[in-house]
Design a protein around this motif. Sequence first.
Motif, PDB file in Angstrom:
ATOM      1  N   LYS A  70       0.870  -1.210  -0.037  1.00  0.00           N
ATOM      2  CA  LYS A  70      -0.106   0.075  -0.111  1.00  0.00           C
ATOM      3  C   LYS A  70       0.837   1.256   0.057  1.00  0.00           C
ATOM      4  N   ALA A  73       2.057   1.356  -3.708  1.00  0.00           N
ATOM      5  CA  ALA A  73       0.793   1.899  -4.455  1.00  0.00           C
ATOM      6  C   ALA A  73       0.544   3.370  -4.015  1.00  0.00           C
ATOM      7  N   LYS A  74       1.154   4.000  -3.155  1.00  0.00           N
ATOM      8  CA  LYS A  74       0.650   5.453  -2.686  1.00  0.00           C
ATOM      9  C   LYS A  74      -0.579   5.527  -1.989  1.00  0.00           C
ATOM     10  N   ILE A  75      -1.019   4.427  -1.540  1.00  0.00           N
ATOM     11  CA  ILE A  75      -2.488   4.599  -0.942  1.00  0.00           C
ATOM     12  C   ILE A  75      -1.907   5.326   0.565  1.00  0.00           C
ATOM     13  N   TYR A  76      -0.985   4.586   1.309  1.00  0.00           N
ATOM     14  CA  TYR A  76      -0.721   5.244   2.460  1.00  0.00           C
ATOM     15  C   TYR A  76       0.819   5.927   2.456  1.00  0.00           C
ATOM     16  N   GLU A  77       0.873   7.016   2.861  1.00  0.00           N
ATOM     17  CA  GLU A  77       2.020   7.847   3.082  1.00  0.00           C
ATOM     18  C   GLU A  77       2.697   7.295   4.311  1.00  0.00           C
ATOM     19  N   PRO A  78       4.097   7.030   4.132  1.00  0.00           N
ATOM     20  CA  PRO A  78       4.818   6.418   5.295  1.00  0.00           C
ATOM     21  C   PRO A  78       4.983   7.489   6.599  1.00  0.00           C
TER      22      PRO A  78
END
Lengths: 228, 255
Positions: A70, A73-78
């Motif tokens: 994720k 997939a750039k769904i979450y940002e770290p």
Amino acid sequence: MINILLENVSLYYPSNTKNISLRKKIINSTFGKNIKNNHIEALSNINLKLNEGIYGLYGENGSGKTSLLKILAKIYEPTIGNVNINGTVASLINIHFGFNEELTGLENIELKLVLSEVHYKDIKSLSKEIADDCDLEEYLQLPLRTYSSGMRFRLAFFIAKHLNSDILLMDEWIGTGDEKLRDIVDNIINEKISKSKITIIASHNLERLKKICTKIFYLKNGRISNTK
Amino acid sequence: MKCFFNYRYWSYFSLINIKIKYRDSIIGPFWNVISGTILILALSFGYSSFLNSADLKNFIYYIALGIFTWIFISSCLNEATSVLEFKKNIVLEKNINIKFFTLELIFSNFIIYLHSFIVIFILLIISDTHLSIYFLLSLLGLIIISLNVIFFINIIMILSPVFRDIKKIVENLMIIFFFSTPIIWSEEIMSSNLKFFLNFNPFYHLISIFRNPLLNKINEQYFFHLSISLLITFCTIVISYYIDKKYEKIVKLYL
């Protein structure tokens, strides 16, 4: 050049049950009471540099495979660290995403294409292509809620087949119980992998990963414990 | 901003939303108009006991302008509390800008709101109101209301998964504001002391900048409402920007 670079990436999921009320937060801030924010560390200090190839993410349930996908997939940002991705990303983390039960099969095809940012001029022609390809015929005029799980899979899979990208992310090997469809699915997946510059497959089936991946990252408790 | 110009996508989703909502209904979004109209008729029946027929006609028109605008605002804000929860299977599977849902939500409610203008137009003809060219200022009012609603939705949508009591708070606040805003009653019945407190109600100013031009009330009071509304818009944008900065990155982790 298509590549992926992850530097010191960590991801924390919030787990504080005491701080989920705005009313309590306002009262506590007013009276100077500070509730410590608790979190679960899903990923910890991940460093990855991926160029073209097929990569595997191996780990038990809860090891952080899906969280890492994720992030990719750039769904979450770290929470901490940097992610740099050059190339278009298609994720097959859940091929059923975005479906609406009340819309017909045909309308769902259009909906998924819009969600996948397909140019509006191409939507009609691509919808027709997918409709012909998935072989659901008159069922495409019925609402999705009337579909069996096999029919849903067929629809979702053939939509995914038509979406191309430089980077392909897969969470577990896409499988189907339908024997007739199994070979078709395997062939299409292999074709998609060969078309993508970078493929990352997360799985807890090590044997299968060893067969197709050039490099496997072993994940344990959100950390890369080994690379082969 | 990029999301805003991607209008083909959010307008497509807004229309799909309306389609799903009213799939098996012949009259579609007119259901909302009917429910609003029934409320207006029921209220006018009550008011008929202490208003003469001329005043009643004008008052029904006044109520209609307020009620339909209120339904538009409150539907947007109430739906904003659960929009991310409903769209979870998209938000957690695809890299999508969540602002997209703000625009989708306001556009679908705006289309439904536009249907009510048929009733408003009929009531305008029945009433004694003669519109001047200044009625066009109501368009400016509508733009300012919509801008505020966009930023209100953004704030509520982002905070709702983080603070689980937002849904109840918004629901209750909307009820309180409905009764404390001059929608089904006129501010003229208030004492001057109470009128002062009315100025602290943002919806009073927002609804007035749309309603007053359509009641042919362009006076000092209108410009006061307009300046306060612009100030409210500025504050909403600042708060929305702050909430964005603080929570937008992490909101998906709470879903």
